[in-house]
Write a protein that holds these residues in place. Structure first.
Motif, mmCIF file in Angstrom:
data_model
loop_
_atom_site.group_PDB
_atom_site.id
_atom_site.type_symbol
_atom_site.label_atom_id
_atom_site.label_comp_id
_atom_site.label_asym_id
_atom_site.label_seq_id
_atom_site.Cartn_x
_atom_site.Cartn_y
_atom_site.Cartn_z
ATOM 1 N N LEU B 149 3.867 44.029 31.160
ATOM 2 C CA LEU B 149 4.414 42.697 30.858
ATOM 3 C C LEU B 149 5.455 42.759 29.736
ATOM 4 N N PHE B 150 5.146 43.494 28.684
ATOM 5 C CA PHE B 150 6.103 43.566 27.576
ATOM 6 C C PHE B 150 7.446 44.143 28.025
ATOM 7 N N TYR B 151 7.387 45.281 28.701
ATOM 8 C CA TYR B 151 8.631 45.993 29.014
ATOM 9 C C TYR B 151 9.489 45.319 30.090
ATOM 10 N N THR B 152 8.915 44.367 30.811
ATOM 11 C CA THR B 152 9.720 43.658 31.808
ATOM 12 C C THR B 152 10.095 42.253 31.340
ATOM 13 N N SER B 153 9.834 41.969 30.071
ATOM 14 C CA SER B 153 10.163 40.648 29.519
ATOM 15 C C SER B 153 11.440 40.727 28.696
ATOM 16 N N LEU B 154 11.909 39.584 28.268
ATOM 17 C CA LEU B 154 13.095 39.524 27.409
ATOM 18 C C LEU B 154 12.796 39.980 25.984
ATOM 19 N N LEU B 155 11.536 40.300 25.707
ATOM 20 C CA LEU B 155 11.223 40.918 24.415
ATOM 21 C C LEU B 155 11.742 42.350 24.385
ATOM 22 N N PHE B 156 11.945 42.921 25.576
ATOM 23 C CA PHE B 156 12.443 44.297 25.660
ATOM 24 C C PHE B 156 13.782 44.392 26.390
ATOM 25 N N ARG B 157 13.986 43.513 27.356
ATOM 26 C CA ARG B 157 15.157 43.611 28.220
ATOM 27 C C ARG B 157 16.307 42.722 27.762
ATOM 28 N N SER B 158 17.492 43.088 28.211
ATOM 29 C CA SER B 158 18.647 42.208 28.029
ATOM 30 C C SER B 158 18.620 41.140 29.118
ATOM 31 N N THR B 159 19.322 40.050 28.877
ATOM 32 C CA THR B 159 19.409 38.990 29.878
ATOM 33 C C THR B 159 20.018 39.502 31.171
ATOM 34 N N THR B 160 20.974 40.398 31.060
ATOM 35 C CA THR B 160 21.633 40.929 32.250
ATOM 36 C C THR B 160 20.633 41.668 33.137
ATOM 37 N N GLU B 161 19.857 42.575 32.531
ATOM 38 C CA GLU B 161 18.831 43.278 33.313
ATOM 39 C C GLU B 161 17.823 42.284 33.885
ATOM 40 N N HIS B 162 17.433 41.332 33.053
ATOM 41 C CA HIS B 162 16.412 40.363 33.443
ATOM 42 C C HIS B 162 16.860 39.549 34.652
ATOM 43 N N LYS B 163 18.049 38.971 34.592
ATOM 44 C CA LYS B 163 18.482 38.098 35.695
ATOM 45 C C LYS B 163 18.674 38.887 36.993
ATOM 46 N N ARG B 164 19.124 40.145 36.883
ATOM 47 C CA ARG B 164 19.278 40.963 38.088
ATOM 48 C C ARG B 164 17.911 41.163 38.756
ATOM 49 N N ALA B 165 16.916 41.480 37.943
ATOM 50 C CA ALA B 165 15.574 41.721 38.478
ATOM 51 C C ALA B 165 14.944 40.434 39.003
ATOM 52 N N VAL B 166 15.131 39.349 38.268
ATOM 53 C CA VAL B 166 14.586 38.061 38.715
ATOM 54 C C VAL B 166 15.133 37.724 40.101
ATOM 55 N N ALA B 167 16.442 37.891 40.263
ATOM 56 C CA ALA B 167 17.076 37.560 41.541
ATOM 57 C C ALA B 167 16.468 38.379 42.679
ATOM 58 N N GLU B 168 16.285 39.668 42.439
ATOM 59 C CA GLU B 168 15.727 40.547 43.471
ATOM 60 C C GLU B 168 14.339 40.060 43.912
ATOM 61 N N TYR B 169 13.482 39.791 42.950
ATOM 62 C CA TYR B 169 12.108 39.405 43.287
ATOM 63 C C TYR B 169 11.985 37.968 43.790
ATOM 64 N N CYS B 170 13.057 37.176 43.676
ATOM 65 C CA CYS B 170 13.043 35.853 44.320
ATOM 66 C C CYS B 170 12.831 36.021 45.831
ATOM 67 N N GLY B 171 13.199 37.205 46.334
ATOM 68 C CA GLY B 171 13.015 37.494 47.751
ATOM 69 C C GLY B 171 11.563 37.533 48.186
ATOM 70 N N ASN B 172 10.656 37.657 47.227
ATOM 71 C CA ASN B 172 9.230 37.718 47.591
ATOM 72 C C ASN B 172 8.617 36.319 47.679
ATOM 73 N N VAL B 173 9.445 35.365 48.065
ATOM 74 C CA VAL B 173 9.038 33.961 48.020
ATOM 75 C C VAL B 173 7.851 33.636 48.929
ATOM 76 N N GLU B 174 7.739 34.331 50.055
ATOM 77 C CA GLU B 174 6.624 33.977 50.955
ATOM 78 C C GLU B 174 5.269 34.237 50.307
ATOM 79 N N LEU B 175 5.196 35.329 49.565
ATOM 80 C CA LEU B 175 3.931 35.626 48.889
ATOM 81 C C LEU B 175 3.688 34.643 47.750
#
Lengths: 419, 419
Positions: B149-175
């Motif tokens: 949780l820590f390493y995938t949060s904005l406590l560790f990541r930049s906004t750029t990395e964060h938004k890229r990853a968020v967008a990708e996992y938006c694809g898991n919407v059915e679950l």
């Protein structure tokens, strides 16, 4: 002549571009005799051309890969034009009365062709500086915000639609980062970009940088800005992003659009009205003490929130059995529960609005980009007095926003700071 | 033999598949003499094969386009395997000690080849039912959650990395939608999928559906689940998603992974430990009253949160001058401020944890998918008593979570309900 790769246009190449683009050329008729082109971009970021012919007109807005007001030293993706065009179109469908029509978008050229908001349309901020009353402003802006925010939230949308849209706008990260920096970070630290009315506000700016409680609250707002995909927000809804006449209100420039917290938009608008209010004493002159105008501004602020509340909850009521997935009718369709659910939602939104509005005010006084309302006050000591009052109120709103139960409490606080 | 389009494998075609796949075939040596394949998927969603040869082993997990335990009548995208493989890999890099290695992923076939967690690894839930103590469980799970949780949060990541990853996992919407339905919606309305220990809990289930305060709180949690991209969460971190031995703790099955609220993971784990606790009286028998075991469960719950808190804040301290963009060192790097910032963050996370944990408990008692801890109690009246206590505690946690200041308060509340 083909434009297969990006190039900045000037007035000559723009004419060639228009001739080669039927969706634009058709707007000004077959002939381009009498065509007039004027560059008018007074914003911080882009080039804007007004194109007027005897038979029609439009505006061309082109994004360049840096921030115009700073120059090539501050690069900024020209892809922002894509998100601006998308947001104009989406918000335009939801609220055509207050969003100018897009005629043409060229992603390669980062170029938008859209309705020319003909005179007497002016930037709202300039009207507020001049002391012009806009009797429909609160009505129009509350309607724009209610519709654009409600219809792009989970109160109206399914999760599937929502996540797809959220993912798309994650691409506008560079503009989000600009906001993060100039709104939520720079004012609270030493930054080469910060400036303020020195030496008058030196201590005030320092106090902002040393205020732990303020920084704690700003962190919470920043976290909401970065993490909470509540609705498709405009992202930069200050009074320079609104064009007005007596009867017309048009929202432009949504290049910062993304899925973020609704309060960021409402707060931006109300926060800038509050700045306009505190700037009035600097514009008072012979024969106009601006007292009546300040009363109008207070009423407009109060009406904006109250009408927004009314319109937003009305949309919610109308659509409570619709496709929105936040509150399924099978669970929430009992009048008492519906009432407490709405009250809770609107209370949180109100506090977000005050928090974000306050943060937007603070950054306009001690951060990089100031507002003309205050900058145009020539006498530095007078300007500093206006700014100090606005700053004081903003700090109160940011720290104690949860203690405010209605917008009338905010109006009272404004009057108290003013006196 | 080529697998250019999706087909469900059986034990025979699986052998062909392995032979054609070097990353798998190399694991079991040149010869496939003595190869043993066993289908063991006892989960709700997928087919799982254990492949063992004299020289090596692995597991093959294949997602089918529906939910296995319900059948083809409940379709579910097999793309979930993609998100599971990505999450296994990402969490695996962050916490290799507690995440099994992925050897192979085939998106077309929705198929993951990964480490076989050899005996005596068993599903934690089964160990808890059997009354087995795992002395390192709290230590391991708190470490897994803190790191992922820590390493995938904005406590560790930049906004750029964060938004890229968020967008990708938006694809898991059915679950995500499945969770929204079974956790945040179905238990609070009449639904064909709901069931409970009837007739004993008929009134209790009805009370859940008629509890306005509970529904108000659940709505707030659902909104966080849908809107708040805080970290890459596992998304289904119950005790059936953990395999254990005395010394080893391995987290599997992150097919629900997406960027959501951290408290959803921590709450899922702790909530399921609380269910295990309340189930113990149903498993008490001759010679074992389970009293000692219940004490161990209480201690494990308490340790899990407290160790998580310790490890998470330690990671934060270590990385406070790093690339994370939530709290820039230039603003937050003073010890007093750092302290109040962390306290505020951890307090909110604790309350999220209790809220989500409670929601997960409630759905396991009156919703569609129950837990073996309780289902395996044969005598319905005994089971109902266990379930009623768990439900009572969950309702208290959900409604009054903000009044709890530490996990020891939760332990006290559990004891009180139990007595």
């Amino acid at each position: 002549m083909a434009f297969t790769e990006f190039r900045p246009l000037d007035e000559n190449s723009l004419i060639e571009y228009i001739k080669a683009t039927p969706s634009l050329f058709s707007k000004i008729g077959d002939s381009h005799d009498g065509l007039k082109i004027k560059e008018v971009g007074d914003g911080n970021l882009n080039f804007v051309y007004i194109v007027v012919a005897p038979s029609g007109s439009f505006v061309i807005k082109q994004a360049l890969p840096y921030i115009r007001c700073i120059g090539e030293s501050w690069p900024m993706t020209k892809e922002r034009a894509y998100f601006e065009a998308m947001a104009l179109k989406e918000h335009g469908v939801l609220c055509p009365r207050h969003v100018p029509e897009v005629y043409h978008f060229d992603r390669t050229m980062s170029l938008i062709g859209m309705r020319y908001l003909e005179p007497p349309h002016i930037i709202l901020r300039k009207g507020l500086i001049a002391g012009v009353e806009y009797p429909l402003l609160a009505e129009h802006m509350s309607g724009y915000m209610a519709r654009t925010l409600f219809y792009t939230s989970l109160l109206f949308r399914s999760t599937t639609e929502h996540k797809r849209a959220v993912a798309e706008y994650c691409g506008n990260v560079e503009l989000c980062r600009l906001t993060e920096q100039v709104v939520f970070s720079d004012p609270y630290k030493v930054s080469e970009y910060n400036h303020w009315t020195s030496p008058y506000l030196d201590r005030d700016a320092e106090a902002v940088r040393e205020d732990n409680v303020l920084k704690l609250e700003v962190a919470e707002l920043k976290s909401k800005f970065c993490e909470r995909a509540q609705a498709l927000i405009h992202g930069d809804l200050h009074t320079g992003s609104v064009m007005v006449t007596h009867d017309s209100t048009q929202v432009i420039d949504p290049e910062f659009a993304f899925y973020g917290p609704m309060g960021f938009d409402i707060g931006a608008f109300i926060g800038n009205l509050i700045l306009a209010f505190f700037a009035q004493d600097g514009h008072a002159g012979q024969g106009n003490d601006r007292k009546m105008y300040k009363e109008w501004l207070l009423k407009t602020i109060e009406d904006t929130w109250n009408l927004f509340h009314q319109k937003f909850t009305a949309l919610w009521d109308e659509n409570k059995n619709g496709s929105g997935e936040a509150y399924l009718p099978a669970i929430y369709n009992n009048p008492e529960l519906q009432k407490i659910v709405q009250e809770k939602y609107m209370k949180e939104l109100f506090h977000d609005t005050l928090g974000f509005g306050a943060a937007k005010m603070i950054r306009r006084i001690v951060g990089v980009a100031h507002v003309e309302d205050l900058e145009s006050i020539k006498e530095a000591s007078v300007r500093a007095n206006c700014e100090r009052r606005a700053l004081e109120l903003a700090k109160t709103l940011l720290k104690k926003r949860r203690e405010f139960v209605s917008i009338s409490g905010v109006i009272s606080a404004m009057k108290q700071v003013q006196s």
